[in-house]
Motif scaffolding. Structure first.
Motif, PDB file in Angstrom:
ATOM      1  N   ALA A 117      -8.238   4.426  -3.720  1.00  0.00           N
ATOM      2  CA  ALA A 117      -9.300   5.356  -4.256  1.00  0.00           C
ATOM      3  C   ALA A 117      -9.105   6.516  -3.027  1.00  0.00           C
ATOM      4  N   ALA A 118      -9.723   5.906  -2.607  1.00  0.00           N
ATOM      5  CA  ALA A 118     -10.318   6.264  -1.260  1.00  0.00           C
ATOM      6  C   ALA A 118      -9.164   6.826  -0.151  1.00  0.00           C
ATOM      7  N   ALA A 144      -6.264   8.188  -0.738  1.00  0.00           N
ATOM      8  CA  ALA A 144      -6.246   9.462  -1.756  1.00  0.00           C
ATOM      9  C   ALA A 144      -7.050  11.060  -1.670  1.00  0.00           C
ATOM     10  N   GLY A 145      -8.306  10.708  -1.480  1.00  0.00           N
ATOM     11  CA  GLY A 145      -9.834  11.080  -1.286  1.00  0.00           C
ATOM     12  C   GLY A 145     -11.012  11.058  -1.776  1.00  0.00           C
ATOM     13  N   TYR A 146     -10.819  10.279  -2.627  1.00  0.00           N
ATOM     14  CA  TYR A 146     -12.089   9.521  -3.641  1.00  0.00           C
ATOM     15  C   TYR A 146     -12.921   8.850  -3.101  1.00  0.00           C
ATOM     16  N   GLU A 147     -14.082   9.125  -2.776  1.00  0.00           N
ATOM     17  CA  GLU A 147     -15.045   8.270  -2.083  1.00  0.00           C
ATOM     18  C   GLU A 147     -16.514   7.652  -3.232  1.00  0.00           C
ATOM     19  N   GLY A 148     -16.262   7.891  -3.924  1.00  0.00           N
ATOM     20  CA  GLY A 148     -16.865   6.628  -4.649  1.00  0.00           C
ATOM     21  C   GLY A 148     -18.231   8.188  -5.633  1.00  0.00           C
ATOM     22  N   PRO A 149     -18.780   7.968  -6.322  1.00  0.00           N
ATOM     23  CA  PRO A 149     -19.337   6.890  -7.308  1.00  0.00           C
ATOM     24  C   PRO A 149     -17.813   6.214  -7.972  1.00  0.00           C
ATOM     25  N   TYR A 150     -17.813   4.906  -8.323  1.00  0.00           N
ATOM     26  CA  TYR A 150     -16.766   4.373  -9.445  1.00  0.00           C
ATOM     27  C   TYR A 150     -17.532   3.741 -10.989  1.00  0.00           C
ATOM     28  N   ARG A 151     -17.195   3.990 -11.387  1.00  0.00           N
ATOM     29  CA  ARG A 151     -17.012   3.512 -13.232  1.00  0.00           C
ATOM     30  C   ARG A 151     -16.223   2.258 -13.018  1.00  0.00           C
ATOM     31  N   LEU A 152     -16.214   1.189 -13.216  1.00  0.00           N
ATOM     32  CA  LEU A 152     -15.853  -0.303 -13.582  1.00  0.00           C
ATOM     33  C   LEU A 152     -15.370  -0.842 -14.588  1.00  0.00           C
ATOM     34  N   ARG A 190      -9.701 -12.994  -2.072  1.00  0.00           N
ATOM     35  CA  ARG A 190      -8.224 -12.203  -3.129  1.00  0.00           C
ATOM     36  C   ARG A 190      -8.455 -10.238  -3.490  1.00  0.00           C
ATOM     37  N   LEU A 191      -9.231 -10.041  -3.496  1.00  0.00           N
ATOM     38  CA  LEU A 191      -9.851  -8.349  -3.496  1.00  0.00           C
ATOM     39  C   LEU A 191      -9.089  -7.197  -1.464  1.00  0.00           C
ATOM     40  N   GLU A 192      -9.039  -8.211  -1.032  1.00  0.00           N
ATOM     41  CA  GLU A 192      -8.907  -8.023   0.217  1.00  0.00           C
ATOM     42  C   GLU A 192      -7.560  -7.464   0.897  1.00  0.00           C
ATOM     43  N   GLY A 193      -7.813  -5.704   0.949  1.00  0.00           N
ATOM     44  CA  GLY A 193      -6.673  -4.896   0.739  1.00  0.00           C
ATOM     45  C   GLY A 193      -6.303  -3.923   0.265  1.00  0.00           C
ATOM     46  N   LYS A 194      -6.819  -4.637  -1.067  1.00  0.00           N
ATOM     47  CA  LYS A 194      -7.179  -3.644  -2.460  1.00  0.00           C
ATOM     48  C   LYS A 194      -8.735  -2.754  -2.506  1.00  0.00           C
ATOM     49  N   ILE A 195      -9.952  -3.350  -2.043  1.00  0.00           N
ATOM     50  CA  ILE A 195     -11.431  -2.930  -2.436  1.00  0.00           C
ATOM     51  C   ILE A 195     -12.006  -3.988  -1.188  1.00  0.00           C
ATOM     52  N   GLU A 196     -12.498  -2.751  -1.086  1.00  0.00           N
ATOM     53  CA  GLU A 196     -13.872  -3.583   0.539  1.00  0.00           C
ATOM     54  C   GLU A 196     -14.701  -3.263  -0.921  1.00  0.00           C
ATOM     55  N   THR A 197     -14.964  -4.625  -0.376  1.00  0.00           N
ATOM     56  CA  THR A 197     -17.191  -4.874  -0.838  1.00  0.00           C
ATOM     57  C   THR A 197     -17.807  -6.404   0.378  1.00  0.00           C
TER      58      THR A 197
END
Length: 160
Positions: free
Chosen positions: A45-46, A48-56, A134-141
């Motif tokens: 998402a980032a 692609a240009g969307y930098e938040g905030p996010y709904r999960l 498990r989130l590595e490379g998918k979601i930075e948290t």
């Protein structure tokens, strides 16, 4: 302006079969703490240009965790699916230690409660590290966000 965080979180209520007051309190606290302070940046998402905030929205289907990520306005961005096989033992261990902790709160000494709570935090921390992996490379948290997400993953696994 970038705002890489979760602004709203929802659990698939159809996934949750049963929960008691202790579990419901854990769920409420995890969601409140998560919304108050978190770091969450889905890489695609980032990019692609969307930098938040996010709904999960979290759900479990056929042994897989689905993280449905939307823009703050509700428009879908992506769904990340993780196999939960590697989480079975940490979830089982976490449930067992939480059960011991809740029983100890009612009957044990302060020192016994503290010992069990230390063990509970240890299991929780190990599971959060696994989730980060498990989130590595998918979601930075961050670690704190991963801990709270693991709590909510556990809530989705309660079977009564």
């Amino acid at each position: 302006m970038a705002d890489p965080r979760i602004s709203h979180i929802e659990l698939d209520e159809a996934t949750i079969v049963w929960r008691n007051a202790d579990i419901e309190q854990e769920r409420r606290i995890a969601i409140f703490d998560l919304i108050e302070e978190n770091t969450f940046r889905p890489v695609r998402a980032a990019t692609a240009g969307y930098e938040g905030p996010y709904r999960l929205r979290l759900s479990v289907d056929d042994g897989r965790l689905a993280l449905a990520i939307s823009a703050d306005d509700g428009s879908p961005l992506e769904t990340i699916v993780l196999g939960l096989g590697r989480f079975r033992r940490p979830i089982r261990d976490y449930f067992a230690i939480c059960d011991s902790y809740y029983q100890a709160i009612r009957r044990a000494t302060a020192q016994e409660i503290e010992t069990i709570d230390m063990a509970r935090r240890g299991v929780h921390n190990e599971a959060a590290e696994l989730l980060l992996e498990r989130l590595e490379g998918k979601i930075e948290t961050d670690f704190a966000t991963a801990r709270r997400l693991f709590t909510l993953i556990c809530v989705l696994h309660i079977r009564g």
